[in-house]
Each structure stands twice: as structure tokens, then as C-alpha cells.
Scaffold this active site. Structure first.
Site, short mmCIF file in Angstrom:
data_model
loop_
_atom_site.label_atom_id
_atom_site.label_comp_id
_atom_site.label_asym_id
_atom_site.label_seq_id
_atom_site.Cartn_x
_atom_site.Cartn_y
_atom_site.Cartn_z
N SER A 32 0.84 -1.19 0.00
CA SER A 32 0.00 0.00 0.00
C SER A 32 0.87 1.23 0.00
CB SER A 32 -0.89 -0.01 1.23
OG SER A 32 -0.08 0.09 2.37
N HIS B 9 -4.32 -3.20 -0.79
CA HIS B 9 -5.43 -3.47 0.11
C HIS B 9 -6.15 -4.76 -0.28
CE1 HIS B 9 -4.65 0.56 1.36
NE2 HIS B 9 -4.87 1.01 0.13
N LYS C 183 11.64 1.70 5.36
CA LYS C 183 11.61 2.72 6.41
C LYS C 183 12.58 2.38 7.54
CE LYS C 183 6.96 4.03 5.10
NZ LYS C 183 5.68 4.57 5.46
N MET C 184 13.71 1.79 7.17
CA MET C 184 14.73 1.47 8.17
C MET C 184 15.23 2.75 8.86
SD MET C 184 15.17 -1.76 8.56
CE MET C 184 16.75 -1.89 9.41
N ASP C 185 15.15 3.89 8.14
CA ASP C 185 15.57 5.16 8.73
C ASP C 185 14.71 5.50 9.95
OD1 ASP C 185 13.68 5.21 6.55
OD2 ASP C 185 13.59 7.40 6.77
N SER D 121 -5.01 -52.71 -22.56
CA SER D 121 -4.52 -51.60 -21.71
C SER D 121 -3.34 -50.88 -22.35
CB SER D 121 -4.17 -52.10 -20.30
OG SER D 121 -3.42 -53.28 -20.32
#
Lengths: 302, 606
Positions: free
Chosen positions: B12, B92, B144-146, B517
Site C-alpha cells: 500500500s 489493500h 523505512k529502516m531510517d 490396456s
């Protein structure tokens, strides 16, 4: 490293061939839009290869604004003759004469928007149910979400909410009488892919695509060619330059770029290094508004 | 290294997905100056400080106005190593159908996690959908490791948490990259903020990831798409869906079951192809003139797909107008064929967040996923989706609105449902007075199977062992009276005979089966049924050459088949597949029926 790998253009060509065959097998009256522009030339080339050794099982259609570069018309006629395909021409002039559309006036006027009416008339008259276009998803933001099979209602209009999910290589082309599907076999190609393919396949193009001397003038940050369809206005000083075209559309609104690239290989190198999109550089018609393409597509534009 | 990599992204706006894509395009210099100028202009108009890279990817005005992404957008960029096609979908739950569509063709799925929030529901859902759609490579981008102080501990925590969840999925390659899309760390360049991270940047990983072996190069599958005729030329055009096909290869045409050889393989424009493999689009010329059309499939005789009209599948429902209800009719598009289909049962609805199976569900609505039983008017020639995405995937089309209403993944032929249970008996096999077995004689018509079988039954009974002859001809008067000689009916004929033999054997009787067969797979299934039940199974191949059988022609059938009065006659116009590893091979020169029967009995005693 394993074997059994196709090149990038091999994968893209296979994908397009699959689409052509799918349409030929499931539609009654397909037609391929052919303007002489490089995307339509590549599309026609792939189409012909898809049905080898049989002839192309559908005709090609040129929507003629009457504002063509002479080189492009000559090229168009030579190409269809050499490939042995059947050419149909829909003339914007006929719709102007019949009063179905009115010519735009003033500076920047073009017949680009008018083409839509002529295209839809031809589709109706010939009962075409599938129309191949050379549009690519990388061309413009609104096209990034375009389907390979794009559904058009009985008015030829594109409704973003009625587009069908496309999974794997399964395409749903079902439609009712009067509705049609626009089909974009080159959806996943980029400008660079098109040029690389042209170079690899040694495909002939109108001479406009390669460096040549021409009288040009500046307008709104674009370089336009002086022609019998377009003349500079006061304050627009014409001069001679070495240029080539990145797209060829209506001569009144297609700009060129200064370039020394005279062969497909040189163009490939230039495109690979380019920092400006082909439409951003050379198409006044796409600059009308940010949502310009989305509005036009809804009306049935290609 | 395949030059083209298809990547699906799901996430998202909150996860920073658009920013990540913008960053990938920007830092890999795939963004053109006019595009960037437009982004900068809009960012300025909205009062943002720098260029908002998320604006690069938003397309339609409707989306811009609502501030959400509602569709699958395809982006293209390239590095010297690879060209990338990015299928970008919203995250979403109400856009599950878009996520599924984007994943259907992807080699790699990028899953975004907000480092502050950790592995939330949406992230698990994306991973599950990617796994369901057969995307073998997952990359978890911890973004968003910062905002978590570039914390290694936080990254490891999320990594462990996700790895635990992923054990429940069918994913064979899982990679974790700590990034900051906003600042660019580890997206294209490594950056200096996380010296503890020793792996490659995201882009570098995407340039290197090995996907070539994800294709199925084993099972030859060529769905016929279009027949190309030009003068004497007759070519069958299609896109390779599996395996490697060469001129000279023996192939089987399904569903007719005729076999022939490949005379030539052509690429687009008539380029000769020495070996055809997926995803090549080819045109195949066959040595014999057969009736082959769109929807047929070419495969190798010893390796056929399932052919069934009673199927198990997972489906994802796409329509907001009407839900899936058991009993409804649809058109089913699968490879190059289209047939009517009915949803016979809904086994369960799957909660895509918890993977909980709700067996009380009575229908599926938009974006819901469930397992169904489908019945098709014509049998599908398919492989399980896990084995082949092309021959295992399908879509359902509403015959009235003509919309695509569902995507499905075939899991296999219908297995007996839960409602069928095993009733245990009071008598065990050891308590029965005699122990049974099955002797299975296979071979061409007129090969001498029945003569040997009759002798076997006589001897066994003489020895005091209960035995019973199940003769193919005789079975067709009763048990199999409803079956003809199509490939499908022959397969069913063999299946029934095999099941009856198993019951006899289980009851303590030696079942002596004499049946042409012709298909190896069918006989192998009978063997598997016996092995699963712990019952002895002896496959005897009566290997009498066709010329000998035809010269004998005890029932006059070969003459009629040659005269064209009989079609579908094994050895004449339908194939016989000899056993790969029979327990015993008998040749006509090996002795009289009594000698041959003795050899079979010896085998049984062993």
C-alpha cells in the site's frame, strides 16, 4: 548457466506472435492499424512472421489525416506492396467533407483528434471486431494500465471499469456485435526494444527516422518541420538543421530532434542514452493536458 | 542469465511502495527528464519539499483523485544486466484480484514491510498470494529502516517472524533486504547507514536472481493455437508451454490419441528451430496427415497431461457484480481451448490473511479465494498448476456479461471428497483363508494374452488357489458396457478393471486380467493402487509383434480396421505404449501357452 534461453527481443516477439495467432483464431474480422510509423511497421513485420508461410490473414488500415509527410505515404505504399498485404485507407477529409467533423482553427490546430471519428467509422463500415494497434505501455502514464486486449463498447469508447483482468497468456476477447477489442501486441516493448528489433531484423523505415537536413523552426520548446501543412508564424525563424523524427504522426504536430543518427544502430545507441521520452520531446498533441491521453482514449483514440 | 525479469510488487501507499518504485526508476536512471520535471512540478504544486517519487507511478486520473492505485500498472526499466517488467498492484484486500493478476506472470514478488509495523496481515497476504500463483522467488523489502534507527535487531526480528510464516508457503527462494526507499539506501546503491548488512542492494539482487530453471523443460506441451495452411503446407502453430521439442520426436496428439513424428519446427518468419522450448512461439509440421485443430495438444507418448473433466482447483473470484455459487455455469478458458464448466462444489473458502479454511462457506464474492470442484463439458488436458503454470491455469468467463469473473489454478483430477470415508472391516487380510494377487497381461489384440490367461486360471484352480479371469472383452459386456474406445474411455476401462482386480486380490483371489490396456500411465496407476493396498501386482507384457498379431487375427478385427471399418484400433490407428519395466516379457517363440503360464506362476510364487 543453462541453455534454452531466448533473447529479450525473442521473448517479446514470441509474446506478440502469440497474440496475433490468438486473435486470428478467435475473431472474425481483425484489422491492423498501419500508419508507416515505426511501431506500426514493427507490428506488421511481426504479424507477417506469425503466419508464415501463409499470407497475412487480415488487412491493414491507414487512418489518413491528409497531413502526412510525403516520405511516409511513399513508404506505406511500398511496404504493403512488398509484403503483399491489403491496404484500406480511411480519410479524415471524407468526414470533413461530409460535415461529420469540423476542422480545428488557429495556432496549433491539428487533425489528430479528428482521426478518432474516421477510425470508428471505418470499424463500423467494415464490421471490424479486433483492431491491432502499435501502442506500448511505456509510452505514457495512462497507458501503463492498458490491457493487451482492450475492450471498446458499441460507441468505440474505453471504460476503465470494464477492462478485463489478464492473467498468464489467457485473453478474453468475447464481445457482442458492434463492440470491438483493441489489441496491442507490442504492449511490453519499450522504445529501445523497438529500435533494437528494427536493427536486428533490418526492417526498412521511412527515411524521416534517420538524420537528414530539413528546414525547421522552434515552437513551444519543440522543433517542428516546415512543410506544406505547417508554416512558421511571425517571430518563428526557420533554419536548416540535421534532424530525425522519433515518431511520425500528423505533420502539423510532430516534432523532430537534432540528431546525427543515420542508421538503426546509431539510433539504438542514441535512444539508450536519451533522457527524454519520445512523446515528451516530439508530440505537441500529448502535452495538451496531464490527463490528455486518458480523455482521448475514452473517446476511442488509438 | 535471462535478459527479461518479470517482477510483481504489492503493497500500500503507507508501505512506501510507490516511493520504492520511483526510487528504483530514478536511481537506475530509467526516469526521463520530462517525467521527472512533471513530478517536480506536481510536487511543488502540492507544497512538497523535494520531488515526491511516489508520483512517478500513479496513472489514471480517477486514482489520482482518490489517492489510491486501483489497477495493475506495468513499468519498464533496464540496466545493462537485465530488462525489468514491473507489475505494480495496490495492496489493500479489496484489490486482491489485481495482486493475483500481477503475480500470474511474475518470476519474482517484492513484498514490502514497514519496519515500524513489522509483518502485518497485508504482508502475509501478499506472500500467500505470490505463493498461490506460483511465484517462486520472494523478496521481503523491510522499508523505512531510517525510522527505526537503522536497527539491525529490528531487521532480524522481522526476518525471523516472516521466515516462520513462510514455512507454510510454497516458496523456494526467500531474500530479505533492509531499505529506505525515501533516502535510497540499499535500493539501487548500498548506502552507508547499514554497514551491518552484507547482502546486495535490491536492484543488484534482481539483476542476479536465477529464474531460468523455474520453467518446466521436462513435460513437452504444445497447445495448438492456430492451423497455418498454405498450399501443401500444414503447420500447427502454438506457444511452447513445456518441455523441449525437436524435429524427429515422436508426439502424441490429444485428445485423439494418434501418434506421429515431428517433421519440422519453424520459428516466426520460417526460421528453422532445432529445439523448441518455452516461451517460443512455433509452427510444427507433422509427418502424418492427422485431424489436428485449435485446442488440441501435442505431447510425448510417455508423458501426457491429465485428461479429466472432473477437477479440483483453487479459484480467486474477480467479479463485483455476482458471486460464485455452486451450480453456476461458466465458460472456462484454458490454454487454447474453451469449454462450458459448472462449479459442482465449494470445498472451502480460504481466509487469505489467516489461511483458515471455512468449510461452511456457501459462495465466494469479489476477491475471495476458495477450493472448488469443477466439471467441464469436455475434459481438460492439464497439469497441476504447481508443475506448469501455463497448462495449470484457467479463467472463468460469465457467459452473459462476457466478463472474466475468476482465475483458477488446477490442483489435479477430483479426489474423493471428505464425505466419502473408509469403513473398516472386522476381518483382516491375514485372517482370510487365501492370499490374493493380480496378474496383469497387457499386449496387442491377438498377441495371445487370453490364451495364456485361460491357462493360468485353469492351473491356479487346479492347485487349489481361488482365481478368476477378468477378460477385457467380457468386461465390456457388463461392467464397462457404457465405454467406447476413445482415449478417455480406454483409460476408464483400465481403471475399472484395475479396481475390480484389486478387490478380488484383497478378497484372497488371484485376479488374472487380460486387457490390451494400451497406455503406460493407466497401467502404472493400477500398479500404484495395488502397492498402496499392499497387494502383489505382476505386470506381464505379451510382446507379440504387430505383424504376427495381424497374421493371426483371431477375431477378424485387424482386417476390419485396415479396411477402415473400425477406428481407434490399437496398433493400427491408436498407439500402444509398451511397459517401461514389466515384471515379465513373453514372446511368441518362448513356448506353448502351458509353458508360458508356468513361467508366470513361477513369478507369482517368488
Amino acid at each position: 548457466m543453462t541453455g534454452y534461453e531466448l533473447s529479450q527481443s525473442g521473448v517479446l516477439e514470441a509474446e506478440a506472435v502469440h497474440v496475433f495467432r490468438e486473435v486470428a483464431a478467435t475473431f472474425e474480422r481483425p484489422v491492423l492499424l498501419f500508419s508507416g510509423g515505426k511501431d506500426s511497421v514493427v507490428m506488421l513485420h511481426v504479424a507477417v512472421r506469425a503466419f508464415w508461410p501463409a499470407p497475412l490473414p487480415f488487412p491493414v488500415l491507414h487512418v489518413d489525416t491528409g497531413h502526412n509527410f510525403d516520405e511516409v505515404l511513399e513508404f506505406r505504399d511500398r511496404a504493403v506492396r512488398e509484403l503483399g498485404v491489403r491496404l484500406l485507407v480511411g480519410r479524415v477529409q471524407d468526414d470533413l467533407d461530409a460535415g461529420r467533423v469540423v476542422e480545428e482553427r488557429g495556432r496549433g490546430a491539428s487533425r489528430n483528434r479528428l482521426q478518432t471519428v474516421t477510425l470508428l467509422r471505418m470499424i463500423r463500415e467494415h464490421s471490424f471486431d479486433a483492431v491491432f494497434g502499435g501502442a506500448r505501455r511505456d509510452e505514457e502514464k495512462a497507458r501503463a494500465k492498458e490491457r493487451v486486449f482492450s475492450f471498446r463498447d458499441e460507441f468505440g469508447q474505453w471504460d476503465p471499469r470494464r477492462q478485463r483482468p489478464e492473467l498468464w497468456n489467457l485473453y478474453n476477447g468475447r464481445h457482442r456485435k458492434g463492440e470491438h477489442i483493441r489489441v496491442f501486441p507490442l504492449s511490453n516493448w519499450t522504445e529501445l526494444d523497438v529500435w533494437s528489433y528494427i536493427a536486428a531484423e533490418r526492417i526498412a523505415l521511412p527515411s524521416l527516422y534517420f538524420a537528414h537536413r530539413r528546414r525547421v523552426f522552434q515552437r513551444d520548446g519543440m522543433l517542428l518541420a516546415c512543410s506544406r501543412h505547417l508554416a512558421p508564424e511571425a517571430g518563428e525563424e526557420p533554419y536548416e538543421a540535421v534532424v530525425r523524427f522519433r515518431t511520425v504522426g500528423d505533420a502539423t504536430c510532430t516534432g523532430c530532434v537534432e540528431s546525427p543518427a543515420a542508421t538503426p544502430e546509431e539510433v539504438v545507441a542514441e535512444v539508450a542514452a536519451s533522457r527524454v521520452t519520445e512523446r515528451g520531446a516530439t508530440r505537441a498533441d500529448d502535452r495538451i493536458s496531464e490527463a490528455g491521453m486518458e480523455d482521448r482514449k475514452k473517446e476511442g483514440y488509438f | 542469465m535471462p535478459p527479461l525479469l518479470r517482477v510483481a510488487t504489492a503493497g500500500s501507499v503507507d508501505d512506501g511502495k510507490s516511493t520504492l518504485i520511483g526510487r528504483l526508476l530514478h536511481d537506475s536512471k530509467a526516469l526521463f527528464t520530462d517525467q521527472l520535471a512533471a513530478v517536480e512540478r506536481t510536487s511543488r504544486d502540492r507544497g512538497a519539499g523535494g520531488p515526491d517519487l511516489a508520483l512517478v507511478t500513479d496513472g489514471l486520473r480517477a486514482e489520482r483523485e482518490q489517492g489510491i492505485t486501483i489497477d495493475v500498472a506495468y513499468r519498464y526499466f533496464a540496466t545493462p544486466a537485465r530488462k525489468f517488467i514491473l507489475a505494480d498492484t495496490p495492496g489493500h484486500v479489496q484489490y486482491t484480484r489485481n495482486t493475483v493478476t500481477g503475480a500470474s506472470t511474475a518470476d519474482v514478488a517484492l513484498i514490502l514491510v514497514d519496519a515500524r509495523k513489522g509483518v502485518v496481515e497485508q504482508c502475509r497476504r501478499h506472500a500467500f498470494l505470490a505463493s498461490l500463483l506460483g511465484v517462486g522467488h520472494l523478496v521481503l523489502c523491510v522499508n523505512k529502516m531510517d525510522l527505526v534507527g537503522w536497527s539491525r535487531e529490528r531487521f532480524e526480528e522481522i526476518k525471523d517472524d516472516f521466515a516462520r510464516f513462510a514455512t507454510r508457503l510454497d516458496v523456494h527462494d526467500l531474500t530479505f533486504v533492509p531499505i529506505s526507499a525515501l533516502h535510497g539506501d540499499n535500493v539501487v546503491h548500498r548506502g552507508a547507514a547499514m554497514p551491518w548488512y552484507e547482502g546486495p542492494s535490491l536492484l543488484h539482487h534482481l539483476e542476479q536472481v536465477h529464474v531460468a530453471s523455474d520453467r518446466n523443460l521436462i513435460d513437452v506441451r504444445l497447445p495448438v493455437q492456430y492451423v497455418i495452411r498454405a498450399g501443401d503446407f500444414r503447420g500447427y502453430a502454438g506457444t511452447m508451454a513445456g518441455g523441449v521439442l525437436k524435429p524427429g520426436d515422436e508426439v502424441l496428439v490429444l485428445p485423439s490419441g494418434f501418434s506421429t513424428t515431428v517433421r519440422a519446427v519453424w520459428g516466426p518468419g520460417g526460421v528453422p528451430v532445432a529445439e523448441a522450448f518455452p516461451p517460443q512461439a512455433v509452427t510444427v509440421e507433422l509427418a502424418d496427415e492427422l485431424d489436428v485443430g485449435r485446442g488440441d495438444l501435442l505431447c510425448r507418448p510417455g508423458n501426457r497431461p491429465h485428461a479429466d473433466g472432473d477437477l479440483d482447483a483453487m479459484v480467486c473470484w474477480f467479479s463485483e457484480h455476482a458471486g460464485l455459487e455452486p451450480g453456476s455455469h461458466y465458460l472456462l478458458r484454458h490454454t487454447t481451448s474453451e469449454t462450458a464448466a459448472t462449479v459442482a462444489e465449494l470445498d472451502y473458502r480460504l481466509d487469505v490473511n489467516t489461511l483458515h479454511r471455512d468449510e461452511t462457506a456457501t459462495g465466494l464474492s469479489l476477491n475471495e479465494i476458495g477450493r472448488v470442484r469443477l466439471r467441464t463439458r469436455r475434459p481438460l488436458l492439464f497439469d497441476p498448476y504447481r508443475r506448469n503454470r501455463t497448462t495449470g491455469g484457467f479463467v472463468l468467463i460469465d457467459p452473459v456479461t462476457q466478463d472474466t469473473v475468476a482465475a483458477g489454478m488446477l490442483t489435479g483430477p477430483r479426489r474423493p471428497g471428505r464425505s466419502v470415508v473408509w469403513q473398516s472391516a472386522a476381518v483382516t487380510r491375514e485372517q482370510r483363508p487365501t492370499q490374493g494377487a493380480t496378474i496383469w497381461l497387457t499386449g496387442l489384440s491377438g498377441s495371445g494374452k487370453s490364451t495364456i490367461a485361460v491357462e493360468l486360471e485353469r492351473r491356479l484352480v487346479a492347485l487349489g488357489r481361488p482365481a478368476y479371469l477378468l477378460d477385457g472383452d467380457n468386461l465390456r459386456h457388463g461392467l464397462n458396457a457404457d465405454l467406447g474406445f476413445s482415449a478417455r474411455d480406454r483409460t476408464e476401462n483400465v481403471r475399472r478393471a484395475g479396481e475390480v482386480a484389486r478387490l478380488f486380490a484383497d478378497a484372497g483371489v488371484v485376479a488374472v486380467v487380460s486387457l490390451i490396456s494400451p497406455y503406460r500411465a493407466g497401467r502404472d496407476r493400477v500398479r500404484a493402487v495395488h502397492e498402496a493396498a499392499g497387494l502383489p501386482f505382476v505386470e506381464v507384457y505379451v510382446d507379440t509383434p504387430l505383424e504376427v498379431c495381424e497374421a493371426r487375427d483371431p477375431k477378424g478385427l485387424y482386417a476390419r480396421a485396415r479396411a477402415g471399418e473400425l477406428t481407434g484400433f490399437t496398433g493400427i490407428d491408436t498407439p500402444y505404449e509398451p511397459p517401461a519395466a514389466p515384471d515379465l516379457v513373453l514372446h511368441p517363440g518362448d513356448g506353448d501357452p502351458a509353458t508360458l503360464a508356468a513361467r508366470v506362476l513361477a513369478l507369482l510364487e517368488r
